[in-house]
Design an enzyme around this catalytic site. Structure first.
Site, mmCIF file in Angstrom:
data_model
loop_
_atom_site.group_PDB
_atom_site.id
_atom_site.type_symbol
_atom_site.label_atom_id
_atom_site.label_comp_id
_atom_site.label_asym_id
_atom_site.label_seq_id
_atom_site.Cartn_x
_atom_site.Cartn_y
_atom_site.Cartn_z
ATOM 1 N N HIS A 282 21.570 46.274 33.911
ATOM 2 C CA HIS A 282 21.630 45.256 32.857
ATOM 3 C C HIS A 282 23.079 44.799 32.744
ATOM 4 O O HIS A 282 23.958 45.581 32.409
ATOM 5 C CB HIS A 282 21.140 45.813 31.522
ATOM 6 C CG HIS A 282 21.168 44.791 30.414
ATOM 7 N ND1 HIS A 282 20.094 43.976 30.138
ATOM 8 C CD2 HIS A 282 22.139 44.452 29.533
ATOM 9 C CE1 HIS A 282 20.405 43.175 29.123
ATOM 10 N NE2 HIS A 282 21.646 43.440 28.750
ATOM 11 N N CYS A 283 23.328 43.540 33.033
ATOM 12 C CA CYS A 283 24.683 43.004 33.039
ATOM 13 C C CYS A 283 24.991 42.355 31.698
ATOM 14 O O CYS A 283 24.303 41.415 31.280
ATOM 15 C CB CYS A 283 24.842 41.980 34.166
ATOM 16 S SG CYS A 283 26.503 41.298 34.286
ATOM 17 N N VAL A 284 26.020 42.860 31.016
ATOM 18 C CA VAL A 284 26.380 42.300 29.718
ATOM 19 C C VAL A 284 27.061 40.948 29.864
ATOM 20 O O VAL A 284 27.081 40.154 28.912
ATOM 21 C CB VAL A 284 27.300 43.279 28.948
ATOM 22 C CG1 VAL A 284 26.571 44.557 28.624
ATOM 23 C CG2 VAL A 284 28.575 43.581 29.750
ATOM 24 N N ASN A 287 24.167 38.762 29.863
ATOM 25 C CA ASN A 287 23.212 39.145 28.818
ATOM 26 C C ASN A 287 21.785 39.146 29.361
ATOM 27 O O ASN A 287 20.849 38.661 28.732
ATOM 28 C CB ASN A 287 23.309 38.206 27.613
ATOM 29 C CG ASN A 287 22.545 38.743 26.409
ATOM 30 O OD1 ASN A 287 22.459 39.951 26.203
ATOM 31 N ND2 ASN A 287 21.982 37.849 25.609
ATOM 32 N N SER A 288 21.621 39.716 30.552
ATOM 33 C CA SER A 288 20.316 39.784 31.180
ATOM 34 C C SER A 288 20.348 40.867 32.243
ATOM 35 O O SER A 288 21.422 41.362 32.613
ATOM 36 C CB SER A 288 19.939 38.434 31.796
ATOM 37 O OG SER A 288 18.697 38.510 32.470
#
Length: 429
Positions: A282-284, A287-288
């Protein structure tokens, strides 16, 4: 008569909202001008702070909920809510960078504290499994602000030509396009209960309770397509893998939250609250999740960003520190703080270098994982279970489960999301 009175009482709620009105979290009509009215939690918190008393965490959470609900901007057919997490980067980043350009000591303190604050906020939200737009807002605003400083402070000095400016501008637009593509569906697995064909309640109860049922508690191979919205080939492979697997494997593949059987390499994201095909992480920053359908766009966005950032840093240093190499100008640029314009440009260069270094590390890890056909989640699981091999000072975690060689691994990555990839028999059983 009672239903008539009830309808009359509900008539004001059915009236259209003006641009400054909204329906608050309590279901009542409110106005943006009343954002500071009737906030008992805030009054209580201020009173306790003035009297040097501790404020309860529950009170702070209620205050933040109230602020996030009332923070709105006028819009057509009602005021729109503004996510509070996007505001700090818009306000603090220009202030910090301008303060850092006053003196090189202030610059050293500010530029070393910014990554620490970002990491602290990341671990705070990651521990709570919360979604936040802070990092996406920080990334987009950093791009925009660096480009603004470049146009205002670097281009007027006359060292940047129209062709160089056009290349940098095209790179910026390509970054935004790649980010837009990476923000799309990463490969979500939808709940089969929303389809006409789904698991029966008894089968769902058996699987979510202990996952010990084999063929009796699971659908047959002919009806395995009801498990998810997969393609027929994926359904056949998924059913074969589940039916041939052990009860422990069946329990591992069953997601009780999404109520479905996950295919190979899929995982449930605790932050997004849904299962993702071939989930990497999950890549901040977007945001996905990064999964099967957007992994290529994520790598493309990283590569374009690195090229554009290095090019912009080179142009800026060549302008404010003439007749010096890029590496030398980063550490030795005499007289750069004598002029505020040059000092601000130099500070933005160092901020860009820090961000670029962080993105380059992520890009390197991604390239290594793709070369070994391992996702970030699989690498972390292998380290926890001690089933993977650490290579190259820990940068490489080879699980050996899906590694088919360098060229075949990259060929499989290049075809992600385009067509079902045939899995070898050892991946199924």
């Amino acid at each position: 008569m009672k239903p008539g009175k009830k309808n009359k009482a509900e008539e004001p709620e059915l009236e259209p909202l003006c641009c400054c009105e909204y329906i608050d979290r309590n279901g009542e009509k409110n106005h943006v001008a009343a954002c500071l009215c009737d906030c008992q939690d805030l009054d209580e918190g201020c009173d306790r702070w003035i009297t040097c008393k501790s404020v309860q965490p529950e009170t702070c959470e209620r205050i933040m909920d109230t602020i996030s609900d009332r923070l709105r901007i006028p819009w057509l057919r009602g005021a729109k809510k503004v996510n509070i997490s996007i505001i700090p980067p818009l306000v603090l980043l220009p202030v910090f960078l301008r303060v850092a350009s006053w003196h090189f000591l202030l610059g050293a303190v500010v530029l070393t504290s910014l990554p620490g604050l970002a990491l602290w906020y990341y671990y705070l939200t990651h521990r709570r499994k919360e979604q936040t737009l802070f990092f996406l807002s920080l990334g987009l605003f950093s791009l925009g602000y660096m480009y603004y400083v470049f146009l205002q402070e670097v281009v007027p000095k006359g060292r940047v030509g129209p062709t160089q400016l056009a290349l940098l501008t095209c790179g910026l637009f390509l970054i935004l396009l790649a980010l837009y593509r990476a923000k799309k569906n990463p490969g979500y697995l939808r709940n089969p209960a929303s389809n006409a064909r789904s698991l029966s309640s008894s089968q769902t109860e058996c699987l979510s309770r202990d996952g010990q049922e084999k063929t009796r508690g699971l659908p047959s191979a002919e009806s395995s397509g009801s498990l998810s919205n997969r393609t027929p080939k994926d359904d056949l492979r998924g059913s074969c893998r589940v039916l041939a697997g052990s009860p422990a494997k069946v329990k591992e593949d069953w997601c009780a939250k999404c109520q479905l059987v996950r295919p190979a390499r899929a995982w449930h994201c605790q932050i997004c609250g849904i299962c993702v095909r071939r989930m990497d992480h999950h890549c901040v920053w977007i945001n996905s999740c990064v999964g099967e359908s957007n992994h290529q766009a994520f790598i493309l966005a990283l590569s374009i960003f690195l090229l554009t950032s290095v090019y912009g840093i080179t142009l800026t240093l060549d302008t404010i520190c003439r007749d010096r190499s890029v590496f030398t100008a980063l550490f030795y640029c005499p007289g750069v703080y004598a002029d505020y314009s040059s000092a601000l440009s130099f500070t933005c260069v160092w901020y860009s270098v820090i961000v670029t270094a962080g993105m380059a590390y992520i890009f390197l890890i991604q390239l290594i994982n793709i070369s070994y056909n391992v996702t970030e989640r699989e690498a972390q699981q292998a380290l926890r279970r001690k089933t993977g091999r650490r290579l190259l000072c820990g940068l490489i975690v080879d699980t050996g489960q899906y590694n088919r060689g360098f060229l075949r691994n990259w060929h499989q990555f290049s075809t992600l999301g385009t067509r079902p990839c045939p899995h070898p028999a050892e991946d199924i059983v």
